[in-house]
Design a protein around this motif. Structure first.
Motif, PDB file in Angstrom:
ATOM      1  N   ALA A   1       3.435   5.819  -5.532  1.00 25.77           N
ATOM      2  CA  ALA A   1       3.580   5.852  -6.986  1.00 25.77           C
ATOM      3  C   ALA A   1       2.440   6.619  -7.649  1.00 25.77           C
ATOM      4  O   ALA A   1       2.657   7.354  -8.621  1.00 25.77           O
ATOM      5  CB  ALA A   1       3.646   4.428  -7.528  1.00 25.77           C
ATOM      6  N   VAL A   2       1.226   6.468  -7.144  1.00 25.40           N
ATOM      7  CA  VAL A   2       0.074   7.155  -7.750  1.00 25.40           C
ATOM      8  C   VAL A   2       0.165   8.663  -7.549  1.00 25.40           C
ATOM      9  O   VAL A   2      -0.119   9.448  -8.458  1.00 25.40           O
ATOM     10  CB  VAL A   2      -1.233   6.580  -7.168  1.00 25.40           C
ATOM     11  CG1 VAL A   2      -2.430   7.432  -7.602  1.00 25.40           C
ATOM     12  CG2 VAL A   2      -1.431   5.140  -7.613  1.00 25.40           C
ATOM     13  N   TYR A   3       0.566   9.080  -6.352  1.00 24.50           N
ATOM     14  CA  TYR A   3       0.625  10.514  -6.033  1.00 24.50           C
ATOM     15  C   TYR A   3       2.076  11.004  -5.970  1.00 24.50           C
ATOM     16  O   TYR A   3       2.418  11.822  -5.117  1.00 24.50           O
ATOM     17  CB  TYR A   3      -0.059  10.765  -4.690  1.00 24.50           C
ATOM     18  CG  TYR A   3      -1.515  10.358  -4.678  1.00 24.50           C
ATOM     19  CD1 TYR A   3      -2.494  11.163  -5.228  1.00 24.50           C
ATOM     20  CD2 TYR A   3      -1.896   9.144  -4.099  1.00 24.50           C
ATOM     21  CE1 TYR A   3      -3.832  10.776  -5.206  1.00 24.50           C
ATOM     22  CE2 TYR A   3      -3.223   8.755  -4.066  1.00 24.50           C
ATOM     23  CZ  TYR A   3      -4.185   9.573  -4.627  1.00 24.50           C
ATOM     24  OH  TYR A   3      -5.507   9.190  -4.605  1.00 24.50           O
TER      25      TYR A   3
ATOM     26  N   ALA B   1       0.829  -1.205   0.000  1.00 24.12           N
ATOM     27  CA  ALA B   1       0.000   0.000   0.000  1.00 24.12           C
ATOM     28  C   ALA B   1       0.866   1.259   0.000  1.00 24.12           C
ATOM     29  O   ALA B   1       0.526   2.252  -0.671  1.00 24.12           O
ATOM     30  CB  ALA B   1      -0.921  -0.007   1.222  1.00 24.12           C
ATOM     31  N   HIS B   2       1.977   1.243   0.714  1.00 28.84           N
ATOM     32  CA  HIS B   2       2.918   2.364   0.677  1.00 28.84           C
ATOM     33  C   HIS B   2       3.423   2.616  -0.753  1.00 28.84           C
ATOM     34  O   HIS B   2       3.449   3.760  -1.222  1.00 28.84           O
ATOM     35  CB  HIS B   2       4.123   2.076   1.589  1.00 28.84           C
ATOM     36  CG  HIS B   2       3.874   2.379   3.027  1.00 28.84           C
ATOM     37  ND1 HIS B   2       3.076   1.595   3.816  1.00 28.84           N
ATOM     38  CD2 HIS B   2       4.327   3.383   3.823  1.00 28.84           C
ATOM     39  CE1 HIS B   2       3.046   2.090   5.043  1.00 28.84           C
ATOM     40  NE2 HIS B   2       3.798   3.167   5.074  1.00 28.84           N
ATOM     41  N   ILE B   3       3.798   1.523  -1.427  1.00 36.19           N
ATOM     42  CA  ILE B   3       4.313   1.668  -2.789  1.00 36.19           C
ATOM     43  C   ILE B   3       3.237   2.203  -3.722  1.00 36.19           C
ATOM     44  O   ILE B   3       3.491   3.091  -4.549  1.00 36.19           O
ATOM     45  CB  ILE B   3       4.848   0.311  -3.288  1.00 36.19           C
ATOM     46  CG1 ILE B   3       6.006  -0.160  -2.406  1.00 36.19           C
ATOM     47  CG2 ILE B   3       5.301   0.402  -4.742  1.00 36.19           C
ATOM     48  CD1 ILE B   3       6.468  -1.571  -2.709  1.00 36.19           C
TER      49      ILE B   3
ATOM     50  N   ASP C   1      -1.555  16.537  -1.834  1.00 44.19           N
ATOM     51  CA  ASP C   1      -2.779  15.749  -1.991  1.00 44.19           C
ATOM     52  C   ASP C   1      -3.262  15.203  -0.643  1.00 44.19           C
ATOM     53  O   ASP C   1      -2.458  14.733   0.170  1.00 44.19           O
ATOM     54  CB  ASP C   1      -2.531  14.587  -2.953  1.00 44.19           C
ATOM     55  CG  ASP C   1      -3.815  13.850  -3.279  1.00 44.19           C
ATOM     56  OD1 ASP C   1      -4.565  14.305  -4.162  1.00 44.19           O
ATOM     57  OD2 ASP C   1      -4.061  12.813  -2.623  1.00 44.19           O
ATOM     58  N   LYS C   2      -4.581  15.270  -0.442  1.00 46.72           N
ATOM     59  CA  LYS C   2      -5.147  14.908   0.855  1.00 46.72           C
ATOM     60  C   LYS C   2      -4.980  13.421   1.146  1.00 46.72           C
ATOM     61  O   LYS C   2      -4.620  13.024   2.270  1.00 46.72           O
ATOM     62  CB  LYS C   2      -6.631  15.293   0.897  1.00 46.72           C
ATOM     63  CG  LYS C   2      -7.265  15.113   2.261  1.00 46.72           C
ATOM     64  CD  LYS C   2      -8.691  15.643   2.268  1.00 46.72           C
ATOM     65  CE  LYS C   2      -9.301  15.517   3.661  1.00 46.72           C
ATOM     66  NZ  LYS C   2     -10.676  16.053   3.702  1.00 46.72           N
ATOM     67  N   THR C   3      -5.249  12.565   0.142  1.00 48.82           N
ATOM     68  CA  THR C   3      -5.114  11.119   0.349  1.00 48.82           C
ATOM     69  C   THR C   3      -3.675  10.746   0.674  1.00 48.82           C
ATOM     70  O   THR C   3      -3.404   9.948   1.580  1.00 48.82           O
ATOM     71  CB  THR C   3      -5.584  10.365  -0.900  1.00 48.82           C
ATOM     72  OG1 THR C   3      -6.944  10.734  -1.190  1.00 48.82           O
ATOM     73  CG2 THR C   3      -5.495   8.865  -0.694  1.00 48.82           C
TER      74      THR C   3
END
Length: 221
Positions: free
Chosen positions: A64-66, A58-60, A156-158
């Motif tokens: 990577a997305v943000y 989940a960290h990766i 980014d908030k997420t």
């Protein structure tokens, strides 16, 4: 002649087993238990390591997305990716057969190498975790609006809330563990004091305390 010797040897062996049948059964039970443990241990290890890999993955993914969505602190997504990669490696490395420490006999060169890598990665993750805490808590709370006209850069908030709550929950669990250990220590200390006051010896039962307490209450009344 040979057949007679073989027959005598089998007779002696059967007699030895019959004479020491409890010890022989105990040895067989232990060997069966060790065999069952060796068969079930890889499955349990794979399941536990798979569960441990969920959070690093989940960290990766979040990092990577943000990756480019936190100009306020660009090191936060990089921190998540690096932490996740080393977390996965730290979980998978002990599962390799060549890095396992042998139960019987001296350690091999590969097992020593695996232990050294495990130790170095643990030290690196601890230092990286401290650096990530500095990057995360130093910008609390950032601007979450990407389209704002504010001079303050956004994050980014997420991405930020994920990176903020993971170490925060770690500190909460550590605090609860400290409180639990403190309560357990106080309980053990009080129990030792009560044993010293009531004169409870290791061989006496709890009925002695009840009888002593009832006698004391009767005398006082």
């Amino acid at each position: 002649m040979a057949c007679g010797l073989i027959h005598e040897l089998t007779t002696v062996i059967s007699q030895d087993k019959s004479q020491s049948s409890p010890q022989w059964q105990t040895y067989e039970k232990r060997s069966q238990q060790e065999t069952q443990r060796s068969q079930t241990q890889p499955e349990v290890k794979v399941i536990s390591k798979s569960i441990c890999c969920i959070l690093p993955i989940a960290h990766i993914a979040i990092g990577a997305v943000y990756l480019h969505d936190c100009p306020r602190e660009p090191y936060i997504p990089i921190y998540l990716i690096v932490f996740g990669v080393f977390g996965v490696l730290l979980s998978v490395l002990p599962c390799l057969p060549c890095t396992e420490l042998p139960r019987d006999g001296p350690a091999t060169s590969m097992s020593n190498l695996g232990f050294a890598l495990n130790f170095l990665m643990s030290i690196f993750l601890l230092c990286w975790f401290i650096a990530g805490n500095v990057w995360i808590y130093s910008i609390y709370q950032p601007n979450y609006d990407k389209n704002t006209t504010s001079v303050d850069p956004y994050c980014d908030k997420t991405l930020y809330l994920f990176s903020f709550w993971i170490p925060t929950l770690v500190y909460i669990f550590l605090g609860l563990a400290q409180i639990f250990s403190l309560c357990a220590s106080m309980y053990n200390c009080m129990y030792a004091c009560m044993r010293a006051i009531c004169g409870l010896c290791p061989g006496t039962s709890s009925t002695t305390i009840t009888t002593t307490t009832s006698r004391t209450i009767t005398t006082v009344s």
